[in-house]
Design a protein around this motif. Sequence first.
Motif, PDB file in Angstrom:
ATOM      1  N   VAL A  17     103.158 -64.167 -37.006  1.00  0.00           N
ATOM      2  CA  VAL A  17     104.240 -64.587 -36.116  1.00  0.00           C
ATOM      3  C   VAL A  17     105.448 -63.673 -36.273  1.00  0.00           C
ATOM      4  CG1 VAL A  17     105.870 -66.449 -35.588  1.00  0.00           C
ATOM      5  CG2 VAL A  17     103.456 -66.983 -36.049  1.00  0.00           C
ATOM      6  N   GLY A  18     105.749 -63.271 -37.526  1.00  0.00           N
ATOM      7  CA  GLY A  18     106.888 -62.392 -37.755  1.00  0.00           C
ATOM      8  C   GLY A  18     106.755 -61.080 -37.013  1.00  0.00           C
ATOM      9  N   LEU A  19     105.546 -60.516 -36.986  1.00  0.00           N
ATOM     10  CA  LEU A  19     105.318 -59.270 -36.263  1.00  0.00           C
ATOM     11  C   LEU A  19     105.522 -59.472 -34.765  1.00  0.00           C
ATOM     12  CD1 LEU A  19     104.400 -56.294 -36.322  1.00  0.00           C
ATOM     13  CD2 LEU A  19     102.030 -57.122 -36.172  1.00  0.00           C
ATOM     14  N   SER A  46      95.213 -70.162 -34.624  1.00  0.00           N
ATOM     15  CA  SER A  46      96.104 -69.064 -34.990  1.00  0.00           C
ATOM     16  C   SER A  46      97.507 -69.356 -34.492  1.00  0.00           C
ATOM     17  CB  SER A  46      95.606 -67.746 -34.371  1.00  0.00           C
ATOM     18  OG  SER A  46      96.635 -66.774 -34.330  1.00  0.00           O
ATOM     19  N   ALA A  47      98.468 -69.353 -35.417  1.00  0.00           N
ATOM     20  CA  ALA A  47      99.865 -69.589 -35.043  1.00  0.00           C
ATOM     21  C   ALA A  47     100.373 -68.503 -34.110  1.00  0.00           C
ATOM     22  CB  ALA A  47     100.732 -69.674 -36.293  1.00  0.00           C
ATOM     23  N   TYR A 316     109.227 -68.432 -46.204  1.00  0.00           N
ATOM     24  CA  TYR A 316     108.919 -69.848 -46.377  1.00  0.00           C
ATOM     25  C   TYR A 316     107.889 -70.250 -45.322  1.00  0.00           C
ATOM     26  CZ  TYR A 316     111.932 -70.599 -42.313  1.00  0.00           C
ATOM     27  OH  TYR A 316     112.482 -70.567 -41.059  1.00  0.00           O
ATOM     28  N   ASP A 317     107.246 -71.364 -45.525  1.00  0.00           N
ATOM     29  CA  ASP A 317     106.239 -71.831 -44.574  1.00  0.00           C
ATOM     30  C   ASP A 317     106.903 -72.608 -43.446  1.00  0.00           C
ATOM     31  OD1 ASP A 317     104.053 -70.789 -45.907  1.00  0.00           O
ATOM     32  OD2 ASP A 317     103.870 -72.527 -47.218  1.00  0.00           O
ATOM     33  N   SER A 318     106.434 -72.363 -42.236  1.00  0.00           N
ATOM     34  CA  SER A 318     106.846 -73.139 -41.084  1.00  0.00           C
ATOM     35  C   SER A 318     105.592 -73.597 -40.363  1.00  0.00           C
ATOM     36  CB  SER A 318     107.747 -72.296 -40.174  1.00  0.00           C
ATOM     37  OG  SER A 318     108.290 -73.091 -39.150  1.00  0.00           O
ATOM     38  N   ALA A 319     105.730 -74.198 -39.211  1.00  0.00           N
ATOM     39  CA  ALA A 319     104.562 -74.741 -38.522  1.00  0.00           C
ATOM     40  C   ALA A 319     104.677 -74.548 -37.022  1.00  0.00           C
ATOM     41  CB  ALA A 319     104.400 -76.243 -38.826  1.00  0.00           C
TER      42      ALA A 319
END
Length: 323
Positions: A17-19, A46-47, A316-319
Amino acid sequence: MTRKSLAILITSAGRRVGLLQCFRAAAERLDVDLTIIACDLNPDESAACALADHAAAVPRCDSPDYATSILEIVRQHGVSLVIPTIDPELMPLAQAAPAFANLGARVHVSPVNVIEVVRDKRLTIQKLSEAGVPVPRTLDHQELLERPQDISWPIFAKPSGGSASRGLDVFETLADVPSEFPEPMIFQDKLNGPEYTINMFVDASGQLCTVIPHLRIQIRAGEVEKGETRRRNDLQTIAEGIAQALPDLRGVACFQIIDDPEHGPAVLEINARFGGGYPLADHAGAQFAQWLLEEVAELPSTANNNWRDGVKMMRYDSAVYQG
């Protein structure tokens, strides 16, 4: 002036997701109308696929149909840039690069001769050593059994073609080393000291534009969870040596170093793709995603080495929720 429109495809998107966010932010800065397609083996899980504009399912990257399936997505969506994210897909995509070019798409992957080196850790060490780049002493299994005195014990073991911290081990003595392994292995001096990832960007002409190291403060599942950018001339010099050893390297790559207090920094491996910790580099000003979009959209390049030192990332983890 008409706003440029581009479609890009992020493969093996998984949790990247960051990419995806880095490419969206880059498109905003460039005033580019960007469509992001993401694909994965199971896109419904897949998020990154959930947050992309379109998602598609593809076979495993070791399937003979993998490159063909990526080509079909490119054809359907008019994709201009394909971004691979894991090591095993680099070779099939590099081999198919001419077919992508025929569709007007650039695959962000170096030529086959580069991928052959970086996907073989033994060959990587040999190539870099010949170029004078510092590397740990490295033996294959047969060499270890024949010349155990050529390496210091304990030793570090890993698959020659591995990735994502798979199959790593440490052996204290020769008696601890199994007589057989399920895949080719290499064995190296067990180095101690802080670990660094060095992200580098080589433009389409082959010019090394940017070298941005970050200290790997904390690791999870092979990716940096906490890191901090550090400007170091010695790591810049090592990156320049890698670029000289692999003159056909293009685009984004990253390599891992352990800075042993006794022996100094040594290169462990090279990943010729976006690393998992790339968002830290992007936030610090090394905006590789933007520079790739500039190349594909034929915009003036803003690639530079003026990133910010001392920038810290704490993941950190997100959802992502559906339904």
